[in-house]
Design a protein around this motif. Structure first.
Motif, PDB file in Angstrom:
ATOM      1  N   ALA A 274       0.843  -1.197   0.000  1.00 22.84           N
ATOM      2  CA  ALA A 274       0.000   0.000   0.000  1.00 22.84           C
ATOM      3  C   ALA A 274       0.874   1.241   0.000  1.00 22.84           C
ATOM      4  O   ALA A 274       1.914   1.297   0.665  1.00 22.84           O
ATOM      5  N   TRP A 275       0.425   2.228  -0.767  1.00 16.16           N
ATOM      6  CA  TRP A 275       1.113   3.509  -0.870  1.00 16.16           C
ATOM      7  C   TRP A 275       0.165   4.585  -0.353  1.00 16.16           C
ATOM      8  O   TRP A 275      -0.931   4.748  -0.882  1.00 16.16           O
ATOM      9  N   LEU A 276       0.601   5.305   0.669  1.00 18.34           N
ATOM     10  CA  LEU A 276      -0.242   6.277   1.338  1.00 18.34           C
ATOM     11  C   LEU A 276       0.267   7.678   1.033  1.00 18.34           C
ATOM     12  O   LEU A 276       1.300   8.106   1.551  1.00 18.34           O
ATOM     13  N   VAL A 277      -0.452   8.376   0.151  1.00 21.62           N
ATOM     14  CA  VAL A 277      -0.093   9.752  -0.219  1.00 21.62           C
ATOM     15  C   VAL A 277      -0.916  10.655   0.691  1.00 21.62           C
ATOM     16  O   VAL A 277      -2.041  11.047   0.355  1.00 21.62           O
ATOM     17  N   ILE A 278      -0.347  10.985   1.844  1.00 22.97           N
ATOM     18  CA  ILE A 278      -1.078  11.704   2.881  1.00 22.97           C
ATOM     19  C   ILE A 278      -0.279  12.940   3.279  1.00 22.97           C
ATOM     20  O   ILE A 278       0.942  12.891   3.416  1.00 22.97           O
ATOM     21  N   CYS A 279      -0.975  14.030   3.498  1.00 19.35           N
ATOM     22  CA  CYS A 279      -0.319  15.313   3.723  1.00 19.35           C
ATOM     23  C   CYS A 279       0.184  15.480   5.151  1.00 19.35           C
ATOM     24  O   CYS A 279       0.003  14.613   6.012  1.00 19.35           O
ATOM     25  N   ARG A 280       0.805  16.624   5.379  1.00 20.84           N
ATOM     26  CA  ARG A 280       1.368  16.940   6.687  1.00 20.84           C
ATOM     27  C   ARG A 280       0.286  16.924   7.759  1.00 20.84           C
ATOM     28  O   ARG A 280      -0.837  17.324   7.541  1.00 20.84           O
TER      29      ARG A 280
ATOM     30  N   ALA B  29       4.159   4.715  -8.368  1.00 20.27           N
ATOM     31  CA  ALA B  29       3.091   3.867  -7.822  1.00 20.27           C
ATOM     32  C   ALA B  29       1.735   4.539  -7.968  1.00 20.27           C
ATOM     33  O   ALA B  29       0.738   3.889  -8.320  1.00 20.27           O
ATOM     34  N   HIS B  30       1.672   5.836  -7.720  1.00 20.21           N
ATOM     35  CA  HIS B  30       0.407   6.567  -7.872  1.00 20.21           C
ATOM     36  C   HIS B  30      -0.053   6.536  -9.324  1.00 20.21           C
ATOM     37  O   HIS B  30      -1.234   6.313  -9.622  1.00 20.21           O
ATOM     38  N   ARG B  31       0.867   6.754 -10.240  1.00 17.42           N
ATOM     39  CA  ARG B  31       0.521   6.789 -11.671  1.00 17.42           C
ATOM     40  C   ARG B  31       0.025   5.431 -12.161  1.00 17.42           C
ATOM     41  O   ARG B  31      -0.887   5.354 -12.988  1.00 17.42           O
ATOM     42  N   ARG B  32       0.597   4.354 -11.640  1.00 19.08           N
ATOM     43  CA  ARG B  32       0.257   3.011 -12.117  1.00 19.08           C
ATOM     44  C   ARG B  32      -0.970   2.410 -11.441  1.00 19.08           C
ATOM     45  O   ARG B  32      -1.734   1.667 -12.066  1.00 19.08           O
ATOM     46  N   HIS B  33      -1.170   2.702 -10.153  1.00 15.97           N
ATOM     47  CA  HIS B  33      -2.137   1.926  -9.380  1.00 15.97           C
ATOM     48  C   HIS B  33      -3.299   2.727  -8.800  1.00 15.97           C
ATOM     49  O   HIS B  33      -4.249   2.124  -8.292  1.00 15.97           O
ATOM     50  N   PHE B  34      -3.243   4.049  -8.836  1.00 11.70           N
ATOM     51  CA  PHE B  34      -4.361   4.816  -8.288  1.00 11.70           C
ATOM     52  C   PHE B  34      -5.573   4.697  -9.204  1.00 11.70           C
ATOM     53  O   PHE B  34      -5.465   4.736 -10.434  1.00 11.70           O
ATOM     54  N   ALA B  35      -6.750   4.543  -8.605  1.00 16.69           N
ATOM     55  CA  ALA B  35      -8.027   4.456  -9.334  1.00 16.69           C
ATOM     56  C   ALA B  35      -8.073   3.249 -10.269  1.00 16.69           C
ATOM     57  O   ALA B  35      -8.686   3.307 -11.336  1.00 16.69           O
ATOM     58  N   GLN B  36      -7.449   2.141  -9.859  1.00 15.13           N
ATOM     59  CA  GLN B  36      -7.457   0.916 -10.658  1.00 15.13           C
ATOM     60  C   GLN B  36      -8.215  -0.168  -9.900  1.00 15.13           C
ATOM     61  O   GLN B  36      -7.673  -0.779  -8.971  1.00 15.13           O
ATOM     62  N   ASP B  37      -9.460  -0.396 -10.248  1.00 20.78           N
ATOM     63  CA  ASP B  37     -10.266  -1.421  -9.574  1.00 20.78           C
ATOM     64  C   ASP B  37      -9.637  -2.795  -9.761  1.00 20.78           C
ATOM     65  O   ASP B  37      -9.222  -3.156 -10.866  1.00 20.78           O
ATOM     66  N   GLY B  38      -9.595  -3.557  -8.673  1.00 14.51           N
ATOM     67  CA  GLY B  38      -9.053  -4.908  -8.720  1.00 14.51           C
ATOM     68  C   GLY B  38      -7.541  -4.984  -8.639  1.00 14.51           C
ATOM     69  O   GLY B  38      -6.982  -6.082  -8.626  1.00 14.51           O
ATOM     70  N   ASP B  39      -6.872  -3.856  -8.606  1.00 17.21           N
ATOM     71  CA  ASP B  39      -5.405  -3.859  -8.515  1.00 17.21           C
ATOM     72  C   ASP B  39      -4.989  -4.334  -7.121  1.00 17.21           C
ATOM     73  O   ASP B  39      -5.491  -3.824  -6.115  1.00 17.21           O
ATOM     74  N   PRO B  40      -4.080  -5.319  -7.028  1.00 13.06           N
ATOM     75  CA  PRO B  40      -3.659  -5.801  -5.705  1.00 13.06           C
ATOM     76  C   PRO B  40      -2.838  -4.795  -4.917  1.00 13.06           C
ATOM     77  O   PRO B  40      -2.669  -4.943  -3.706  1.00 13.06           O
ATOM     78  N   ILE B  41      -2.304  -3.782  -5.583  1.00  9.02           N
ATOM     79  CA  ILE B  41      -1.536  -2.734  -4.906  1.00  9.02           C
ATOM     80  C   ILE B  41      -2.456  -1.537  -4.665  1.00  9.02           C
ATOM     81  O   ILE B  41      -3.050  -0.995  -5.594  1.00  9.02           O
ATOM     82  N   SER B  42      -2.552  -1.145  -3.410  1.00  8.92           N
ATOM     83  CA  SER B  42      -3.496  -0.097  -3.034  1.00  8.92           C
ATOM     84  C   SER B  42      -2.783   1.250  -2.920  1.00  8.92           C
ATOM     85  O   SER B  42      -1.665   1.328  -2.413  1.00  8.92           O
ATOM     86  N   VAL B  43      -3.433   2.302  -3.399  1.00 14.45           N
ATOM     87  CA  VAL B  43      -2.923   3.667  -3.269  1.00 14.45           C
ATOM     88  C   VAL B  43      -4.018   4.517  -2.624  1.00 14.45           C
ATOM     89  O   VAL B  43      -5.137   4.582  -3.130  1.00 14.45           O
ATOM     90  N   TRP B  44      -3.670   5.147  -1.516  1.00 15.54           N
ATOM     91  CA  TRP B  44      -4.604   5.996  -0.777  1.00 15.54           C
ATOM     92  C   TRP B  44      -4.079   7.430  -0.823  1.00 15.54           C
ATOM     93  O   TRP B  44      -2.956   7.695  -0.419  1.00 15.54           O
ATOM     94  N   GLN B  45      -4.874   8.371  -1.326  1.00 11.08           N
ATOM     95  CA  GLN B  45      -4.476   9.764  -1.453  1.00 11.08           C
ATOM     96  C   GLN B  45      -5.496  10.632  -0.740  1.00 11.08           C
ATOM     97  O   GLN B  45      -6.678  10.637  -1.100  1.00 11.08           O
ATOM     98  N   ALA B  46      -5.035  11.355   0.282  1.00 10.61           N
ATOM     99  CA  ALA B  46      -5.978  12.143   1.079  1.00 10.61           C
ATOM    100  C   ALA B  46      -5.309  13.406   1.586  1.00 10.61           C
ATOM    101  O   ALA B  46      -4.135  13.400   1.964  1.00 10.61           O
ATOM    102  N   ASP B  47      -6.083  14.498   1.596  1.00  6.72           N
ATOM    103  CA  ASP B  47      -5.564  15.771   2.090  1.00  6.72           C
ATOM    104  C   ASP B  47      -5.558  15.795   3.611  1.00  6.72           C
ATOM    105  O   ASP B  47      -6.093  14.894   4.268  1.00  6.72           O
ATOM    106  N   THR B  48      -4.966  16.826   4.166  1.00  9.14           N
ATOM    107  CA  THR B  48      -4.795  16.916   5.616  1.00  9.14           C
ATOM    108  C   THR B  48      -6.117  16.922   6.353  1.00  9.14           C
ATOM    109  O   THR B  48      -6.298  16.199   7.343  1.00  9.14           O
TER     110      THR B  48
END
Length: 334
Positions: free
Chosen positions: A26-32, A182-201
């Motif tokens: 899992a890749w967590l794109v989370i802000c400060r 990782a964000h470019r490849r796996h974000f918003a991809q249904d069924g992808d085994p690699i998870s990307v979570w992007q959320a603002d502060t």
């Protein structure tokens, strides 16, 4: 998940369907101030104390949960949270067999340890989990130890643990490196085994005052979009933008042979022969178009050769160049 939780999941992952199984990466794109470090610490303690890995470990072998940051000082931020969770909960405190400045050994056969972003020092471990903190600010592909090489060194250590977990968390920065890829490849991809979570502060931590973000936005909007809005920055591209480069390349083409009856010109950036890659660009005219082929590493050539990441001195590089020029002339001779 409840309906509200699923809506939040959709908004932060860009996916329309719920996950079918637990993600091992899992890749967590989370802000400060979004709680990244505490969540990573909580996951580390949960895995170390409540998961059993003994069936996958040989006699005498220890499984490791490795916390990796740019340096040990930064990695200790997560380690302090782990220490607080382990030492202030009586049930968990009893599981501690040994504690040092940067490790906890538990009676479950698991070691929690702080490491640094180096593909040399991370080898040799049996890894049940790897927690990568602020990976967007690790060295990228223009450094001696890029983030890709560190991850490539880590993944074989998790191969013998079926339920091992790789968690990479960071505030976003430039559109380069492992986090952006990782964000470019796996974000918003249904069924992808690699998870990307992007959320603002504010999504992750509503206690952060909105007025603080508004004041920062008035000073530097581009920085606020990354620091508090979870958006990768496009104002710090090196030389030219990523879109301009991608528009000029052929996807999946790594090497090209020389063309007959074409005159080539080479341009080099030796980097002083220290920590950075030696770079060679080869250009030629093709009707009304100017073409360039760029290679980096010890052997830079238009002939089919592989990239070499080791550091080479200027004399060795120039020797390779002279040899490659002779090969090119030989192949182009009538």
């Amino acid at each position: 998940m409840t309906s509200d939780q699923f809506k939040l999941y959709q908004r932060c992952t860009g996916r329309n369907s719920p996950p079918a199984k637990v993600a091992s990466e899992a890749w967590l794109v989370i802000c400060r101030r979004g709680g990244k470090s505490f969540i990573l610490a909580l996951v580390a303690v949960f895995l170390a104390c409540f998961h059993s890995y003994r069936q996958f470990l040989a006699p005498g072998e220890k499984g490791t949960i490795l916390i990796i940051a740019t340096d040990r000082k930064q990695g200790r931020v997560i380690f302090r949270y782990i220490r607080g969770l382990l030492t202030q909960v009586p049930m968990l405190q009893k599981m501690i067999e040994r504690e040092t400045a940067d490790t906890f050994e538990l009676d479950t056969g698991i070691i929690i340890e702080v490491g640094t972003a180096s593909f040399r020092s991370t080898r040799g471990y049996t890894l049940v989990a790897v927690l990568c903190d602020e990976i967007a600010f690790w060295p990228t592909d223009d450094a001696a130890e890029p983030d890709y090489e560190v991850l490539n060194a880590l993944r074989p250590g998790m191969a013998t643990i079926p339920n091992s977990m790789l968690l990479c968390a960071s505030s976003p920065y430039a559109r380069r490196g492992a986090l952006w890829d990782a964000h470019r490849r796996h974000f918003a991809q249904d069924g992808d085994p690699i998870s990307v979570w992007q959320a603002d502060t504010r999504t992750m931590n509503p206690t952060v005052p909105q007025i603080l973000i508004d004041e920062a936005n008035a000073r530097d909007p581009a920085s606020v979009q990354a620091e508090y809005g979870a958006q990768f920055r496009s104002d710090i591209e090196s030389f030219v933008s990523r879109e301009a480069v991608e528009a000029c390349i052929t996807p999946a083409v790594r090497e090209r042979p020389p063309l007959p009856n074409v005159r080539y010109f080479a341009f080099t950036d030796p980097s002083g022969g220290t920590s950075d890659s030696f770079t060679l660009a080869i250009g030629h005219r093709q009707e009304t178009t100017r073409c360039a082929r760029c290679c980096t590493g010890g052997q830079a050539t238009i002939l089919p050769r592989k990239r070499r990441r080791r550091v080479c001195g200027p004399s060795e590089i120039l020797s390779h160049q002279r040899s490659n020029r002779r090969q090119v002339r030989g192949r182009m001779a009538p």
